[in-house]
Scaffold this motif. Structure first.
Motif, PDB file in Angstrom:
ATOM      1  N   GLN A  40      33.967   8.544  48.490  1.00 35.24           N
ATOM      2  CA  GLN A  40      33.413   9.506  49.444  1.00 35.24           C
ATOM      3  C   GLN A  40      33.313  10.894  48.825  1.00 35.24           C
ATOM      4  N   HIS A  41      34.335  11.311  48.090  1.00 30.68           N
ATOM      5  CA  HIS A  41      34.281  12.607  47.402  1.00 30.68           C
ATOM      6  C   HIS A  41      33.125  12.629  46.399  1.00 30.68           C
ATOM      7  N   SER A  42      33.045  11.557  45.643  1.00 28.91           N
ATOM      8  CA  SER A  42      31.989  11.493  44.618  1.00 28.91           C
ATOM      9  C   SER A  42      30.607  11.521  45.264  1.00 28.91           C
ATOM     10  N   LEU A  43      30.464  10.794  46.391  1.00 27.40           N
ATOM     11  CA  LEU A  43      29.184  10.772  47.093  1.00 27.40           C
ATOM     12  C   LEU A  43      28.788  12.174  47.551  1.00 27.40           C
ATOM     13  N   LEU A  44      29.751  12.918  48.123  1.00 23.96           N
ATOM     14  CA  LEU A  44      29.427  14.266  48.581  1.00 23.96           C
ATOM     15  C   LEU A  44      29.046  15.166  47.408  1.00 23.96           C
ATOM     16  N   ALA A  45      29.734  15.033  46.274  1.00 21.79           N
ATOM     17  CA  ALA A  45      29.410  15.866  45.118  1.00 21.79           C
ATOM     18  C   ALA A  45      28.006  15.560  44.603  1.00 21.79           C
ATOM     19  N   VAL A  46      27.675  14.264  44.528  1.00 21.70           N
ATOM     20  CA  VAL A  46      26.340  13.888  44.042  1.00 21.70           C
ATOM     21  C   VAL A  46      25.268  14.381  45.002  1.00 21.70           C
ATOM     22  N   LEU A  47      25.501  14.194  46.319  1.00 21.41           N
ATOM     23  CA  LEU A  47      24.504  14.629  47.298  1.00 21.41           C
ATOM     24  C   LEU A  47      24.341  16.147  47.301  1.00 21.41           C
ATOM     25  N   ALA A  48      25.438  16.871  47.055  1.00 23.27           N
ATOM     26  CA  ALA A  48      25.332  18.336  46.983  1.00 23.27           C
ATOM     27  C   ALA A  48      24.440  18.746  45.815  1.00 23.27           C
ATOM     28  N   LEU A  49      24.587  18.080  44.673  1.00 20.90           N
ATOM     29  CA  LEU A  49      23.722  18.382  43.525  1.00 20.90           C
ATOM     30  C   LEU A  49      22.277  18.019  43.812  1.00 20.90           C
ATOM     31  N   VAL A  50      22.072  16.878  44.455  1.00 26.15           N
ATOM     32  CA  VAL A  50      20.703  16.470  44.800  1.00 26.15           C
ATOM     33  C   VAL A  50      20.059  17.485  45.738  1.00 26.15           C
ATOM     34  N   CYS A  51      20.861  17.898  46.764  1.00 25.15           N
ATOM     35  CA  CYS A  51      20.335  18.878  47.712  1.00 25.15           C
ATOM     36  C   CYS A  51      19.984  20.193  47.016  1.00 25.15           C
ATOM     37  N   TRP A 100      26.875  22.717  57.829  1.00 25.35           N
ATOM     38  CA  TRP A 100      25.756  21.850  57.402  1.00 25.35           C
ATOM     39  C   TRP A 100      24.475  22.221  58.140  1.00 25.35           C
ATOM     40  N   GLY A 101      24.597  22.522  59.440  1.00 25.46           N
ATOM     41  CA  GLY A 101      23.409  22.959  60.173  1.00 25.46           C
ATOM     42  C   GLY A 101      22.794  24.215  59.563  1.00 25.46           C
ATOM     43  N   GLY A 102      23.644  25.147  59.124  1.00 24.68           N
ATOM     44  CA  GLY A 102      23.114  26.332  58.449  1.00 24.68           C
ATOM     45  C   GLY A 102      22.404  25.982  57.160  1.00 24.68           C
ATOM     46  N   LEU A 103      22.924  25.002  56.407  1.00 19.95           N
ATOM     47  CA  LEU A 103      22.262  24.568  55.178  1.00 19.95           C
ATOM     48  C   LEU A 103      20.889  23.974  55.464  1.00 19.95           C
ATOM     49  N   VAL A 104      20.790  23.232  56.569  1.00 18.95           N
ATOM     50  CA  VAL A 104      19.497  22.641  56.917  1.00 18.95           C
ATOM     51  C   VAL A 104      18.472  23.724  57.243  1.00 18.95           C
ATOM     52  N   LEU A 105      18.954  24.811  57.850  1.00 17.93           N
ATOM     53  CA  LEU A 105      18.044  25.917  58.117  1.00 17.93           C
ATOM     54  C   LEU A 105      17.574  26.567  56.836  1.00 17.93           C
ATOM     55  N   ILE A 106      18.464  26.603  55.822  1.00 14.52           N
ATOM     56  CA  ILE A 106      18.068  27.165  54.526  1.00 14.52           C
ATOM     57  C   ILE A 106      17.023  26.271  53.872  1.00 14.52           C
ATOM     58  N   SER A 107      17.290  24.937  53.917  1.00 21.73           N
ATOM     59  CA  SER A 107      16.334  24.004  53.312  1.00 21.73           C
ATOM     60  C   SER A 107      16.473  22.655  53.992  1.00 21.73           C
ATOM     61  N   PRO A 108      15.317  22.031  54.374  1.00 24.75           N
ATOM     62  CA  PRO A 108      15.382  20.692  54.965  1.00 24.75           C
ATOM     63  C   PRO A 108      15.969  19.636  54.033  1.00 24.75           C
ATOM     64  N   GLU A 109      15.966  19.904  52.731  1.00 20.64           N
ATOM     65  CA  GLU A 109      16.507  18.935  51.778  1.00 20.64           C
ATOM     66  C   GLU A 109      18.013  18.726  51.960  1.00 20.64           C
ATOM     67  N   ASN A 110      18.664  19.635  52.640  1.00 17.20           N
ATOM     68  CA  ASN A 110      20.123  19.509  52.837  1.00 17.20           C
ATOM     69  C   ASN A 110      20.509  18.470  53.892  1.00 17.20           C
ATOM     70  N   VAL A 111      19.506  17.828  54.508  1.00 14.36           N
ATOM     71  CA  VAL A 111      19.831  16.756  55.458  1.00 14.36           C
ATOM     72  C   VAL A 111      20.518  15.587  54.767  1.00 14.36           C
ATOM     73  N   TRP A 112      20.382  15.513  53.435  1.00 11.49           N
ATOM     74  CA  TRP A 112      21.029  14.415  52.699  1.00 11.49           C
ATOM     75  C   TRP A 112      22.563  14.441  52.872  1.00 11.49           C
ATOM     76  N   LEU A 113      23.114  15.579  53.208  1.00 12.93           N
ATOM     77  CA  LEU A 113      24.570  15.659  53.411  1.00 12.93           C
ATOM     78  C   LEU A 113      25.009  15.110  54.773  1.00 12.93           C
ATOM     79  N   ALA A 114      24.077  14.597  55.538  1.00 10.53           N
ATOM     80  CA  ALA A 114      24.425  14.019  56.846  1.00 10.53           C
ATOM     81  C   ALA A 114      25.285  12.752  56.697  1.00 10.53           C
ATOM     82  N   PHE A 115      25.032  11.972  55.626  1.00 10.27           N
ATOM     83  CA  PHE A 115      25.772  10.716  55.470  1.00 10.27           C
ATOM     84  C   PHE A 115      27.279  10.952  55.340  1.00 10.27           C
TER      85      PHE A 115
END
Length: 429
Positions: A40-51, A100-115
């Protein structure tokens, strides 16, 4: 970053653990849960880089995106010590969701952190609250394409919905895994405590049994000494007194011979008592033969007419039962010699349907038997212990002792022991 809802405590209260790092989880959840947390930690780190990459490529302000992600990750990491100190995991998760909601406002690409948020919702919140917040997150994920393009493709709806269901299912499964681990640990602890308690009880039981065994052995020895050795000494004492008053040399020699025989018998009996063996008279044959020899010796030494009456062939008895009945005869004859002043004694052996009975009847002076049982041995002299000890010994093996006596009309001592029967016969009856 996950943590499970703990089951109710023994005192009836409950506590929902916070995120990763709460003491005790590793002890009960094992390596599987640790790998899930690491994933789970690794997933969040990877998704943060992707976002970050996709947001910058899509035109988001790099400074705002980096600042938002750093704030989000910092709060994520801060959840471990905060929850460890007792701050509710739900409060921490709500703040993380708002970030996370604030990140989505910055960029829609941050929805990937929803998982990762869906995973945490299943871990940290009750099922109802977790579904509610997860649905709100899903609504944001689905609404973002609509906000950007005005439409929402089917894949943009069904994909996140499936992701939410999978994330919630994984988190609930992990809760069940940790709960099973906690219960297993509790059972192991209870088993160890029960084993320790059983060992302590076993030791205590062994100690009590040793004490009871020592008491039982002392009681047995006191009875054997009274019924065997002490009666022999009583016989020697009476013969010695008779020898002192005997003027006839021939009769004196006969009395001395009886003294020698009684002393030899007493010596042999003492050796057998020490070795915890049966009386010497029983070594030479059956109970009937032993009773005859004891009675004949009594008649020879005391001068009292003694007769043995046997009704048929007696059923075989255990050695303990035969020893007890023989001791009863010896004790009764010793009382006749010491107290009865009798001229005739009849010893009867008889078998009833379910017991073997021995009766010793004399025509001596008798006594008040009804009041005798109510008195203490100390108040009635040297004859007080024997009959009571004999009755106790008989009761220990299921038998009994009856004494009937009337002053100037003699005494009848009757002992009986049940005949052992095979279990098939007992069941048939």
């Amino acid at each position: 970053m996950s943590e499970m809802a703990a089951p109710h405590r023994a005192d009836g209260s409950s506590r929902r653990p916070g995120p990763v790092g709460v003491p005790g989880e590793d002890a009960v959840s094992g390596g599987t849960t640790r790998w899930l947390r690491l994933g789970q930690h690794s997933l969040l780190a990877v998704l943060a880089l992707v976002c970050l990459t996709r947001a910058v490529d899509a035109g988001a302000h790099p400074v705002g995106e980096v600042a938002g992600l750093l704030t989000f990750v910092a709060w994520y990491l801060a959840g471990i010590p905060l929850t460890h100190r007792g701050l509710g995991g739900g409060v921490w998760f709500v703040v993380l969701t708002l970030l996370w909601g604030g990140l989505v406002l910055i960029s829609p690409e941050n929805v990937w952190l929803a998982f990762p948020l869906w995973l945490l919702a299943g871990h940290l919140l009750p099922l109802g609250a977790g579904l509610l917040i997860s649905s709100a997150v899903l609504a944001v994920v689905v609404a973002e394409p609509v906000r950007q393009t005005g439409t929402a493709p089917f894949a943009a709806i069904i994909g996140p919905a499936i992701g939410m269901v999978v994330a919630l299912g994984i988190s609930r499964a992990q809760i069940a895994l940790v709960r099973d681990g906690i219960e297993r640990q509790r059972l192991i602890t209870s088993l160890c405590a029960a084993q320790a308690e059983t060992a302590a009880l076993t030791d205590e039981l062994a100690r009590v049994q040793r004490a009871e065994g020592a008491t039982s052995e002392r009681t047995r020895l006191s009875r054997d000494i009274h019924d065997g050795i002490a009666q022999g000494f009583s016989s020697i004492l009476l013969l010695t007194r008779a020898a002192r008053a005997e003027p006839d040399p021939d009769r004196l020699r006969a009395t001395l011979g009886q003294l020698e025989s009684s002393a030899a018998d007493g010596l042999e009996e003492s050796r057998r008592v020490v070795a915890a063996l049966a009386p010497a008279d029983l070594d030479e044959g059956s109970l009937t033969g032993a009773v005859r020899r004891v009675t004949e010796r009594f008649a020879e030494e005391s001068g009292v007419s003694a007769h043995v009456s046997v009704a048929g062939v007696l059923a075989p008895l255990p050695t303990t039962a035969e020893v007890t009945l023989l001791r009863c005869v010896q004790g009764a004859l010793a009382n006749v010699r010491a107290h009865a002043d009798a001229t005739r004694v009849v010893v009867s052996l008889d078998e009833t349907e379910d017991s073997v009975r021995v009766d010793v009847v004399d025509d001596g002076r008798g006594f008040d038997a009804s009041s005798w049982w109510s008195e203490t041995p100390d108040s009635i002299g040297e004859g007080g212990y024997g009959l009571r000890a004999t009755r106790a010994r008989l009761r220990e093996i299921g038998g009994g002792l009856d004494v009937e006596s009337t002053i100037s009309e003699g005494t009848a001592v009757s002992a009986w022991i049940p005949i052992p029967r095979p279990s098939s016969e007992r069941n048939a009856s």
